[in-house]
Design a protein around this motif. Structure first.
Motif, PDB file in Angstrom:
ATOM      1  N   ALA A  71      39.597  22.857  49.189  1.00 53.39           N
ATOM      2  CA  ALA A  71      40.087  21.839  50.122  1.00 53.39           C
ATOM      3  C   ALA A  71      40.018  22.371  51.538  1.00 53.39           C
ATOM      4  O   ALA A  71      40.843  23.170  51.953  1.00 53.39           O
ATOM      5  CB  ALA A  71      41.530  21.473  49.770  1.00 53.39           C
ATOM      6  N   GLN A  72      38.984  21.918  52.274  1.00 51.61           N
ATOM      7  CA  GLN A  72      38.842  22.419  53.645  1.00 51.61           C
ATOM      8  C   GLN A  72      39.844  21.754  54.591  1.00 51.61           C
ATOM      9  O   GLN A  72      40.227  22.305  55.594  1.00 51.61           O
ATOM     10  CB  GLN A  72      37.421  22.156  54.169  1.00 51.61           C
ATOM     11  N   GLY A  73      40.252  20.546  54.251  1.00 54.67           N
ATOM     12  CA  GLY A  73      41.192  19.806  55.100  1.00 54.67           C
ATOM     13  C   GLY A  73      42.627  20.171  54.766  1.00 54.67           C
ATOM     14  O   GLY A  73      42.881  21.041  53.935  1.00 54.67           O
ATOM     15  N   PRO A  74      43.578  19.468  55.404  1.00 54.89           N
ATOM     16  CA  PRO A  74      44.986  19.749  55.141  1.00 54.89           C
ATOM     17  C   PRO A  74      45.374  19.334  53.722  1.00 54.89           C
ATOM     18  O   PRO A  74      44.815  18.390  53.175  1.00 54.89           O
ATOM     19  CB  PRO A  74      45.722  18.888  56.164  1.00 54.89           C
ATOM     20  N   LEU A  75      46.317  20.054  53.131  1.00 59.73           N
ATOM     21  CA  LEU A  75      46.792  19.721  51.784  1.00 59.73           C
ATOM     22  C   LEU A  75      48.100  18.946  51.892  1.00 59.73           C
ATOM     23  O   LEU A  75      48.955  19.288  52.711  1.00 59.73           O
ATOM     24  CB  LEU A  75      47.063  21.002  51.007  1.00 59.73           C
ATOM     25  N   THR A  76      48.242  17.924  51.061  1.00 58.96           N
ATOM     26  CA  THR A  76      49.496  17.176  51.025  1.00 58.96           C
ATOM     27  C   THR A  76      50.107  17.331  49.634  1.00 58.96           C
ATOM     28  O   THR A  76      49.422  17.148  48.628  1.00 58.96           O
ATOM     29  CB  THR A  76      49.262  15.691  51.356  1.00 58.96           C
ATOM     30  N   LEU A  77      51.390  17.692  49.596  1.00 66.79           N
ATOM     31  CA  LEU A  77      52.103  17.919  48.340  1.00 66.79           C
ATOM     32  C   LEU A  77      53.214  16.895  48.218  1.00 66.79           C
ATOM     33  O   LEU A  77      54.019  16.757  49.141  1.00 66.79           O
ATOM     34  CB  LEU A  77      52.730  19.324  48.339  1.00 66.79           C
ATOM     35  N   LEU A  78      53.235  16.174  47.090  1.00 68.16           N
ATOM     36  CA  LEU A  78      54.283  15.175  46.881  1.00 68.16           C
ATOM     37  C   LEU A  78      55.046  15.497  45.598  1.00 68.16           C
ATOM     38  O   LEU A  78      54.446  15.737  44.560  1.00 68.16           O
ATOM     39  CB  LEU A  78      53.650  13.785  46.780  1.00 68.16           C
ATOM     40  N   ASP A  79      56.362  15.487  45.689  1.00 66.08           N
ATOM     41  CA  ASP A  79      57.194  15.732  44.503  1.00 66.08           C
ATOM     42  C   ASP A  79      58.578  15.150  44.766  1.00 66.08           C
ATOM     43  O   ASP A  79      59.026  15.072  45.913  1.00 66.08           O
ATOM     44  CB  ASP A  79      57.305  17.243  44.228  1.00 66.08           C
ATOM     45  N   LEU A  80      59.238  14.771  43.674  1.00 66.71           N
ATOM     46  CA  LEU A  80      60.601  14.255  43.796  1.00 66.71           C
ATOM     47  C   LEU A  80      61.595  15.400  43.998  1.00 66.71           C
ATOM     48  O   LEU A  80      62.676  15.214  44.556  1.00 66.71           O
ATOM     49  CB  LEU A  80      60.928  13.473  42.507  1.00 66.71           C
ATOM     50  N   ASN A  81      61.201  16.590  43.539  1.00 69.90           N
ATOM     51  CA  ASN A  81      62.112  17.728  43.508  1.00 69.90           C
ATOM     52  C   ASN A  81      61.811  18.693  44.670  1.00 69.90           C
ATOM     53  O   ASN A  81      60.698  19.218  44.788  1.00 69.90           O
ATOM     54  CB  ASN A  81      61.936  18.442  42.160  1.00 69.90           C
ATOM     55  N   ALA A  82      62.813  18.951  45.489  1.00 68.43           N
ATOM     56  CA  ALA A  82      62.638  19.825  46.652  1.00 68.43           C
ATOM     57  C   ALA A  82      62.325  21.264  46.231  1.00 68.43           C
ATOM     58  O   ALA A  82      61.607  21.983  46.941  1.00 68.43           O
ATOM     59  CB  ALA A  82      63.892  19.799  47.522  1.00 68.43           C
ATOM     60  N   ASN A  83      62.851  21.702  45.069  1.00 66.74           N
ATOM     61  CA  ASN A  83      62.562  23.076  44.595  1.00 66.74           C
ATOM     62  C   ASN A  83      61.069  23.256  44.349  1.00 66.74           C
ATOM     63  O   ASN A  83      60.483  24.290  44.674  1.00 66.74           O
ATOM     64  CB  ASN A  83      63.298  23.371  43.282  1.00 66.74           C
ATOM     65  N   SER A  84      60.451  22.246  43.705  1.00 66.75           N
ATOM     66  CA  SER A  84      59.019  22.318  43.416  1.00 66.75           C
ATOM     67  C   SER A  84      58.220  22.357  44.725  1.00 66.75           C
ATOM     68  O   SER A  84      57.287  23.157  44.870  1.00 66.75           O
ATOM     69  CB  SER A  84      58.572  21.109  42.591  1.00 66.75           C
ATOM     70  N   LEU A  85      58.591  21.506  45.655  1.00 67.44           N
ATOM     71  CA  LEU A  85      57.864  21.474  46.942  1.00 67.44           C
ATOM     72  C   LEU A  85      57.964  22.824  47.637  1.00 67.44           C
ATOM     73  O   LEU A  85      56.979  23.343  48.172  1.00 67.44           O
ATOM     74  CB  LEU A  85      58.437  20.380  47.840  1.00 67.44           C
ATOM     75  N   HIS A  86      59.159  23.389  47.610  1.00 67.49           N
ATOM     76  CA  HIS A  86      59.369  24.671  48.277  1.00 67.49           C
ATOM     77  C   HIS A  86      58.548  25.776  47.588  1.00 67.49           C
ATOM     78  O   HIS A  86      57.856  26.554  48.247  1.00 67.49           O
ATOM     79  CB  HIS A  86      60.861  25.017  48.269  1.00 67.49           C
ATOM     80  N   ALA A  87      58.633  25.816  46.243  1.00 64.95           N
ATOM     81  CA  ALA A  87      57.925  26.869  45.492  1.00 64.95           C
ATOM     82  C   ALA A  87      56.414  26.771  45.721  1.00 64.95           C
ATOM     83  O   ALA A  87      55.740  27.780  45.970  1.00 64.95           O
ATOM     84  CB  ALA A  87      58.239  26.746  44.002  1.00 64.95           C
ATOM     85  N   ALA A  88      55.880  25.565  45.643  1.00 62.35           N
ATOM     86  CA  ALA A  88      54.429  25.387  45.759  1.00 62.35           C
ATOM     87  C   ALA A  88      53.945  25.692  47.179  1.00 62.35           C
ATOM     88  O   ALA A  88      52.922  26.370  47.369  1.00 62.35           O
ATOM     89  CB  ALA A  88      54.039  23.974  45.352  1.00 62.35           C
ATOM     90  N   SER A  89      54.669  25.227  48.171  1.00 62.20           N
ATOM     91  CA  SER A  89      54.210  25.452  49.554  1.00 62.20           C
ATOM     92  C   SER A  89      54.332  26.933  49.916  1.00 62.20           C
ATOM     93  O   SER A  89      53.475  27.498  50.601  1.00 62.20           O
ATOM     94  CB  SER A  89      54.957  24.569  50.556  1.00 62.20           C
ATOM     95  N   HIS A  90      55.391  27.572  49.415  1.00 64.59           N
ATOM     96  CA  HIS A  90      55.574  29.012  49.652  1.00 64.59           C
ATOM     97  C   HIS A  90      54.412  29.794  49.029  1.00 64.59           C
ATOM     98  O   HIS A  90      53.844  30.698  49.632  1.00 64.59           O
ATOM     99  CB  HIS A  90      56.912  29.441  49.051  1.00 64.59           C
ATOM    100  N   ARG A  91      54.055  29.404  47.814  1.00 64.32           N
ATOM    101  CA  ARG A  91      52.979  30.103  47.104  1.00 64.32           C
ATOM    102  C   ARG A  91      51.636  29.922  47.814  1.00 64.32           C
ATOM    103  O   ARG A  91      50.810  30.826  47.864  1.00 64.32           O
ATOM    104  CB  ARG A  91      52.886  29.535  45.693  1.00 64.32           C
ATOM    105  N   LEU A  92      51.455  28.710  48.371  1.00 59.63           N
ATOM    106  CA  LEU A  92      50.195  28.425  49.075  1.00 59.63           C
ATOM    107  C   LEU A  92      50.105  29.197  50.384  1.00 59.63           C
ATOM    108  O   LEU A  92      49.033  29.682  50.759  1.00 59.63           O
ATOM    109  CB  LEU A  92      50.110  26.934  49.385  1.00 59.63           C
ATOM    110  N   GLY A  93      51.216  29.221  51.098  1.00 61.13           N
ATOM    111  CA  GLY A  93      51.270  29.947  52.362  1.00 61.13           C
ATOM    112  C   GLY A  93      50.294  29.424  53.400  1.00 61.13           C
ATOM    113  O   GLY A  93      49.763  30.211  54.190  1.00 61.13           O
ATOM    114  N   ARG A  94      50.068  28.126  53.400  1.00 60.65           N
ATOM    115  CA  ARG A  94      49.151  27.540  54.399  1.00 60.65           C
ATOM    116  C   ARG A  94      49.933  26.695  55.393  1.00 60.65           C
ATOM    117  O   ARG A  94      50.699  25.802  55.003  1.00 60.65           O
ATOM    118  CB  ARG A  94      48.120  26.647  53.698  1.00 60.65           C
ATOM    119  N   ALA A  95      49.710  26.955  56.654  1.00 62.41           N
ATOM    120  CA  ALA A  95      50.476  26.262  57.686  1.00 62.41           C
ATOM    121  C   ALA A  95      50.134  24.774  57.737  1.00 62.41           C
ATOM    122  O   ALA A  95      50.944  23.963  58.210  1.00 62.41           O
ATOM    123  CB  ALA A  95      50.206  26.906  59.039  1.00 62.41           C
TER     124      ALA A  95
END
Ligand SMILES: C[S@@+](CC[C@H](N)C(=O)[O-])C[C@H]1O[C@@H](n2cnc3c(N)ncnc32)[C@H](O)[C@@H]1O
Length: 220
Positions: A71-95
């Motif tokens: 994915a060369q463009g920006p990534l969008t993450l959608l989830d109902l659970n804030a823990n999942s969003l936090h874990a996934a975005s932290h793991r990705l580490g992309r601004a």
């Protein structure tokens, strides 16, 4: 909406997310659902990921982490659970990652970046309550955010009709009783029917007890 969607998301506490990759993506996929992660699910995720990607139901972000270079463009993450969003975005580490805390059974807010080239839903549908007819509303909501030549794709564990093995039956009974899964009556045919209501080109294939689907050409 006939049932609450909360239980299918609430189970993903920080502790559960720490165990998730080993238990679900490692052991359960191999021994219960008979659809291995590294040789089937991850390559399928990678294959369809486009430059502007939306992942729905992100969990630990395993697939995103291992496929994000597509994915060369920006990534969008959608989830109902804030823990999942936090874990996934932290793991990705992309601004350039955008997070949306939202219930996919309700219409998405307008997207500032416009349409997505690809939208993934891995192991989301079997977490939603109700029948596949109820869950079909997800395709209704997501298709309006898909580029004209974009693809929506994913994987979901099917219900009792797939003849689960002994481990699978135990997990199905436990997870459905607790509301973590809502998939007892989910069939390949019902999934195809729902996809065909919203898309012109639909393909669903089985790997073990898991349906892998892809759809293009939003209609209706
Ligand atoms: C089984 S995990 C799947 C994680 C990842 N996609 C994978 O395949 O490993 C399901 C994810 O969907 C999220 N989820 C469940 N119900 C949801 C809903 N109604 N709307 C948005 N996200 C939901 C959960 O919070 C969780 O992160």
């Amino acid at each position: 909406m006939p049932h609450s969607t909360e239980k299918g998301a609430a189970v993903y506490s920080p502790l559960m997310l720490k165990l998730y990759d080993a238990w679900v993506l490692g052991l359960s996929n191999r021994f219960a659902w008979r659809c291995p992660t590294p040789t089937v699910l991850l390559p399928f995720f990678r294959q369809h990921m486009g430059p502007r990607h939306l992942d729905v139901g992100v969990g630990t972000g395993y697939y995103l982490r291992h496929a994000a270079s597509s994915a060369q463009g920006p990534l969008t993450l959608l989830d109902l659970n804030a823990n999942s969003l936090h874990a996934a975005s932290h793991r990705l580490g992309r601004a350039d990652t955008r997070l949306i805390q939202h219930d996919v059974m309700t219409p998405l807010p307008p997207q500032p970046e416009g349409a997505f080239d690809s939208i993934s839903l891995f192991y989301l549908l079997h977490c939603l309550p109700g029948t596949l007819m109820d869950k079909g509303v997800v395709f209704q909501h997501l298709k309006t955010h898909l580029a004209p030549d974009g693809v929506i794709y994913g994987a979901t564990i099917l219900g009792d009709s797939t003849n689960h093995n002994a481990l699978g039956r135990k997990l199905m009974a436990l997870y459905n009783r607790k509301g973590i899964f809502g998939n007892r009556n989910d069939t390949q045919q019902a999934l195809e029917q729902q996809l065909c209501l919203h898309f012109r080109e639909v393909q669903v294939v089985l790997c073990g007890k898991v349906a892998l689907f892809q759809a293009r050409g939003a209609q209706g």
